[in-house]
Design a protein around this motif. Structure first.
Motif, mmCIF file in Angstrom:
data_model
loop_
_atom_site.group_PDB
_atom_site.id
_atom_site.type_symbol
_atom_site.label_atom_id
_atom_site.label_comp_id
_atom_site.label_asym_id
_atom_site.label_seq_id
_atom_site.Cartn_x
_atom_site.Cartn_y
_atom_site.Cartn_z
ATOM 1 N N ARG A 155 37.953 37.833 95.574
ATOM 2 C CA ARG A 155 38.395 39.163 94.686
ATOM 3 C C ARG A 155 38.769 39.656 95.927
ATOM 4 O O ARG A 155 40.236 40.787 96.255
ATOM 5 C CB ARG A 155 38.755 39.810 94.643
ATOM 6 N N TYR A 156 37.749 39.975 96.947
ATOM 7 C CA TYR A 156 38.227 40.351 98.352
ATOM 8 C C TYR A 156 39.058 39.772 99.674
ATOM 9 O O TYR A 156 39.226 40.717 99.992
ATOM 10 C CB TYR A 156 36.829 40.784 98.418
ATOM 11 N N LEU A 157 39.066 38.992 99.646
ATOM 12 C CA LEU A 157 39.172 38.167 100.257
ATOM 13 C C LEU A 157 40.378 37.808 100.125
ATOM 14 O O LEU A 157 41.626 37.821 100.613
ATOM 15 C CB LEU A 157 38.661 36.052 100.498
ATOM 16 N N GLN A 158 41.303 38.275 98.508
ATOM 17 C CA GLN A 158 42.520 38.131 98.077
ATOM 18 C C GLN A 158 43.414 39.744 98.608
ATOM 19 O O GLN A 158 44.405 39.273 98.721
ATOM 20 C CB GLN A 158 42.847 37.730 96.843
ATOM 21 N N ALA A 159 42.195 40.289 98.549
ATOM 22 C CA ALA A 159 43.248 41.414 98.805
ATOM 23 C C ALA A 159 43.764 41.813 100.117
ATOM 24 O O ALA A 159 44.112 42.369 100.463
ATOM 25 C CB ALA A 159 41.961 42.733 98.318
ATOM 26 N N LEU A 160 42.510 41.146 100.480
ATOM 27 C CA LEU A 160 42.355 41.435 102.145
ATOM 28 C C LEU A 160 43.205 40.769 102.975
ATOM 29 O O LEU A 160 44.660 40.769 103.661
ATOM 30 C CB LEU A 160 41.683 40.808 103.316
ATOM 31 N N GLU A 161 44.166 40.368 102.481
ATOM 32 C CA GLU A 161 45.446 38.514 102.474
ATOM 33 C C GLU A 161 46.764 39.634 102.522
ATOM 34 O O GLU A 161 47.317 39.626 102.844
ATOM 35 C CB GLU A 161 45.262 37.422 101.903
ATOM 36 N N ARG A 162 46.024 40.863 101.433
ATOM 37 C CA ARG A 162 47.670 41.101 100.671
ATOM 38 C C ARG A 162 47.496 42.910 101.416
ATOM 39 O O ARG A 162 48.905 43.016 101.509
ATOM 40 C CB ARG A 162 47.265 41.263 99.244
ATOM 41 N N GLY A 163 46.621 42.752 102.791
ATOM 42 C CA GLY A 163 47.445 43.631 103.180
ATOM 43 C C GLY A 163 46.077 45.324 102.724
ATOM 44 O O GLY A 163 46.786 46.241 102.977
ATOM 45 N N ASP A 164 45.390 45.099 101.492
ATOM 46 C CA ASP A 164 45.349 46.553 100.177
ATOM 47 C C ASP A 164 43.423 46.790 101.194
ATOM 48 O O ASP A 164 43.195 46.323 101.913
ATOM 49 C CB ASP A 164 44.696 45.528 99.312
ATOM 50 N N GLN A 165 44.314 48.380 101.980
ATOM 51 C CA GLN A 165 43.476 48.610 102.061
ATOM 52 C C GLN A 165 42.034 49.358 102.094
ATOM 53 O O GLN A 165 41.131 49.627 102.697
ATOM 54 C CB GLN A 165 44.703 50.244 103.351
ATOM 55 N N ARG A 166 41.917 49.388 100.694
ATOM 56 C CA ARG A 166 41.069 49.502 99.805
ATOM 57 C C ARG A 166 40.283 48.106 99.124
ATOM 58 O O ARG A 166 39.518 48.259 98.478
ATOM 59 C CB ARG A 166 41.689 50.230 98.669
ATOM 60 N N SER A 167 40.230 47.138 100.398
ATOM 61 C CA SER A 167 39.643 46.017 99.577
ATOM 62 C C SER A 167 38.305 46.342 99.653
ATOM 63 O O SER A 167 37.824 45.685 98.996
ATOM 64 C CB SER A 167 40.057 44.762 100.582
ATOM 65 N N ALA A 168 37.249 46.559 100.713
ATOM 66 C CA ALA A 168 36.552 47.123 100.481
ATOM 67 C C ALA A 168 35.598 47.239 99.447
ATOM 68 O O ALA A 168 34.727 47.273 98.778
ATOM 69 C CB ALA A 168 36.095 48.036 102.031
ATOM 70 N N LEU A 169 36.559 48.493 99.060
ATOM 71 C CA LEU A 169 35.804 48.698 97.607
ATOM 72 C C LEU A 169 35.568 47.750 96.606
ATOM 73 O O LEU A 169 34.261 47.448 95.486
ATOM 74 C CB LEU A 169 36.301 49.456 96.924
ATOM 75 N N ILE A 170 36.130 46.449 96.692
ATOM 76 C CA ILE A 170 35.725 45.941 95.937
ATOM 77 C C ILE A 170 34.484 45.032 96.173
ATOM 78 O O ILE A 170 33.623 45.297 95.221
ATOM 79 C CB ILE A 170 36.938 44.207 96.202
ATOM 80 N N LEU A 171 33.522 44.505 97.291
ATOM 81 C CA LEU A 171 32.741 44.612 97.810
ATOM 82 C C LEU A 171 31.699 45.418 97.701
ATOM 83 O O LEU A 171 30.444 45.873 97.254
ATOM 84 C CB LEU A 171 32.696 43.844 98.601
ATOM 85 N N GLU A 172 31.986 47.055 97.903
ATOM 86 C CA GLU A 172 31.025 47.890 97.687
ATOM 87 C C GLU A 172 30.490 47.957 96.047
ATOM 88 O O GLU A 172 29.275 48.643 96.413
ATOM 89 C CB GLU A 172 31.125 49.157 97.807
ATOM 90 N N CYS A 173 31.284 47.826 94.924
ATOM 91 C CA CYS A 173 31.688 48.034 93.378
ATOM 92 C C CYS A 173 30.346 46.865 93.430
ATOM 93 O O CYS A 173 29.703 47.224 92.345
ATOM 94 C CB CYS A 173 32.476 48.161 93.093
ATOM 95 N N PHE A 174 30.570 45.936 93.815
ATOM 96 C CA PHE A 174 29.494 44.930 93.818
ATOM 97 C C PHE A 174 28.460 45.061 94.047
ATOM 98 O O PHE A 174 26.870 45.318 93.658
ATOM 99 C CB PHE A 174 29.932 42.792 94.213
ATOM 100 N N LEU A 175 27.819 45.924 95.167
ATOM 101 C CA LEU A 175 26.629 45.788 96.187
ATOM 102 C C LEU A 175 25.926 47.235 94.985
ATOM 103 O O LEU A 175 25.149 47.287 94.961
ATOM 104 C CB LEU A 175 26.919 46.241 97.646
ATOM 105 N N GLY A 176 26.592 47.910 95.071
ATOM 106 C CA GLY A 176 26.278 49.445 93.878
ATOM 107 C C GLY A 176 26.012 48.580 92.572
ATOM 108 O O GLY A 176 25.286 49.286 91.963
ATOM 109 N N ALA A 177 26.528 47.542 92.020
ATOM 110 C CA ALA A 177 25.890 47.506 90.491
ATOM 111 C C ALA A 177 24.640 46.406 91.323
ATOM 112 O O ALA A 177 24.130 45.795 89.612
ATOM 113 C CB ALA A 177 26.890 46.415 89.670
ATOM 114 N N LEU A 178 24.298 45.408 92.004
ATOM 115 C CA LEU A 178 22.902 45.605 92.111
ATOM 116 C C LEU A 178 21.768 46.332 91.980
ATOM 117 O O LEU A 178 21.802 47.478 92.061
ATOM 118 C CB LEU A 178 22.896 44.205 93.549
#
Length: 178
Positions: A155-178
């Protein structure tokens, strides 16, 4: 066996993204300089900006961090993974380092698309493994971790491809859940 494959995938991913983050900036700059030199009258769209290079380093650093955190979390859940042969782990790292060579010359947008296509089958495979392990309480959490990890990266890579400026939140949320 599947969880061992998943863990080795994390080891591979760490080596892959570490090298990509270290060498993409240099390789992309060299490639662009050559392209600019050859087409001095056409400097518009082929020009690689410093912001793209900074973005690429941030992307690869975050992907490395996700791979590293997932590997550590798997080790906590499955301590037996720590007994894997170091020679095998080194072989996986070397294979990842070598594979990066074919990715270094890709322009940024093509690299993102290639990474997404590369991750997609793993995301599907890990989702199936997690679904199949749903009834297995001993290993179900580890399979679900692999699935959540790969889905977040996809999902992060998809968001990057779309140019989503908030794409890093996807991985940061994942990391926060660990």
């Amino acid at each position: 066996m599947q969880l061992q494959q998943g863990y080795l995938g994390e080891i591979y991913g760490m080596a892959f993204f570490e090298r990509l983050g270290r060498d993409y900036h240099f390789q992309a700059t060299e490639s662009q300089l050559t392209e600019i030199h050859l087409t001095e009258s056409h400097l518009t769209e082929s020009h690689l900006t410093e912001s793209h290079l900074i973005e690429s380093q941030a992307v690869f650093s975050l992907l490395f961090k996700v791979e590293q955190y997932t590997a550590k979390a798997l080790l906590k859940q499955l301590p037996e993974l720590a007994s894997l042969d170091e020679a095998l782990l080194e072989q996986v790292r070397m294979q990842a380092q070598k594979e990066v060579d074919s990715w270094l010359k890709l322009p940024w947008h093509e690299l993102l698309a290639a990474l997404r296509l590369w991750v997609e089958p793993y995301q599907q495979k890990y989702a199936k493994w997690a679904d199949d392990a749903e009834s297995n309480s001993e290993y179900g959490a580890a399979f679900r971790l692999l699935e959540r990890h790969e889905t977040a990266i996809y999902r992060y890579l998809q968001a990057l491809e779309r140019g989503d400026q908030r794409s890093a939140l996807i991985l940061e949320c994942f990391l926060g859940a660990l």
